[in-house]
Design a protein around this motif. Structure first.
Motif, short mmCIF file in Angstrom:
data_model
loop_
_atom_site.label_atom_id
_atom_site.label_comp_id
_atom_site.label_asym_id
_atom_site.label_seq_id
_atom_site.Cartn_x
_atom_site.Cartn_y
_atom_site.Cartn_z
N VAL A 145 -18.30 -8.09 23.42
CA VAL A 145 -16.98 -8.28 23.23
C VAL A 145 -16.58 -8.37 21.74
CG1 VAL A 145 -14.85 -9.85 23.73
CG2 VAL A 145 -16.92 -9.54 25.26
N ASP A 146 -15.81 -7.57 21.14
CA ASP A 146 -15.46 -7.41 19.81
C ASP A 146 -14.08 -8.07 19.68
OD1 ASP A 146 -17.82 -6.31 18.89
OD2 ASP A 146 -17.12 -4.56 19.50
N VAL A 147 -13.86 -9.00 18.87
CA VAL A 147 -12.68 -9.90 18.49
C VAL A 147 -12.18 -9.78 17.21
CG1 VAL A 147 -11.37 -12.09 19.01
CG2 VAL A 147 -13.34 -11.46 20.49
N ALA A 148 -11.19 -9.13 16.66
CA ALA A 148 -10.48 -8.90 15.38
C ALA A 148 -9.23 -10.02 15.16
CB ALA A 148 -10.30 -7.55 15.06
N VAL A 149 -9.46 -10.69 14.24
CA VAL A 149 -8.29 -11.69 14.06
C VAL A 149 -7.52 -11.36 12.69
CG1 VAL A 149 -7.79 -14.17 13.45
CG2 VAL A 149 -9.66 -13.71 14.92
N PRO A 150 -6.19 -11.26 12.84
CA PRO A 150 -5.41 -10.72 11.72
C PRO A 150 -5.38 -11.73 10.55
CG PRO A 150 -3.93 -11.38 13.50
CD PRO A 150 -5.29 -11.35 14.16
N SER A 151 -5.21 -11.45 9.49
CA SER A 151 -5.00 -12.20 8.22
C SER A 151 -3.94 -13.29 8.38
CB SER A 151 -5.09 -11.34 6.94
OG SER A 151 -3.96 -10.49 7.01
#
Length: 127
Positions: free
Chosen positions: A84-90
């Motif tokens: 599971v890849d999770v990207a959090v915005p700035s």
């Protein structure tokens, strides 16, 4: 006598309101956990991966910008490795991420800084 009871009750209620005004977890974070991620194992079984993301409440309006992707692969021992890849915005300062497959009680979690990403792994015994 009756006025004294009313005054005492008002004072006790006021003290309880002030004393109970401390911080609570509901005031500190906003969680997002819907919709769950559906994955298909290499053998064709369907699994549901529940993803929970908690961010500070004042940044809750950006929680839908968190990107979650899940892929599956054989784990080499008859099970399935879920990545599971999770990207959090700035726009979010920090996020606490937890992923779970409840059927197999598999779970993983991480804290992700704003503008960052993480990869979480779940190994489930699906054949």
């Amino acid at each position: 006598m009756k006025a004294r009871s009313v005054v005492a009750g008002v004072l006790v209620a006021g003290a309880m309101a002030v004393g109970g005004a401390g911080p609570a977890s509901a005031n500190l974070a906003w969680c997002w956990g819907d919709p769950p991620v559906q994955v298909q194992t290499p053998t064709g079984s369907n699994l549901t991966v529940n993803v929970m993301v908690a961010v500070p409440q004042f940044q809750a309006k950006y929680i839908n910008d968190v990107d979650v992707q899940a892929i599956t692969a054989p784990d080499g021992s008859g099970g399935t490795l879920i990545t599971v890849d999770v990207a959090v915005p700035s726009t979010i300062s920090t996020a606490n991420v937890s992923v779970t497959v409840k059927k197999y009680k598999a779970t993983a979690s991480a804290t992700v800084p704003g503008g960052g990403s993480t990869t979480l792994y779940l190994d489930v015994p699906t054949t």
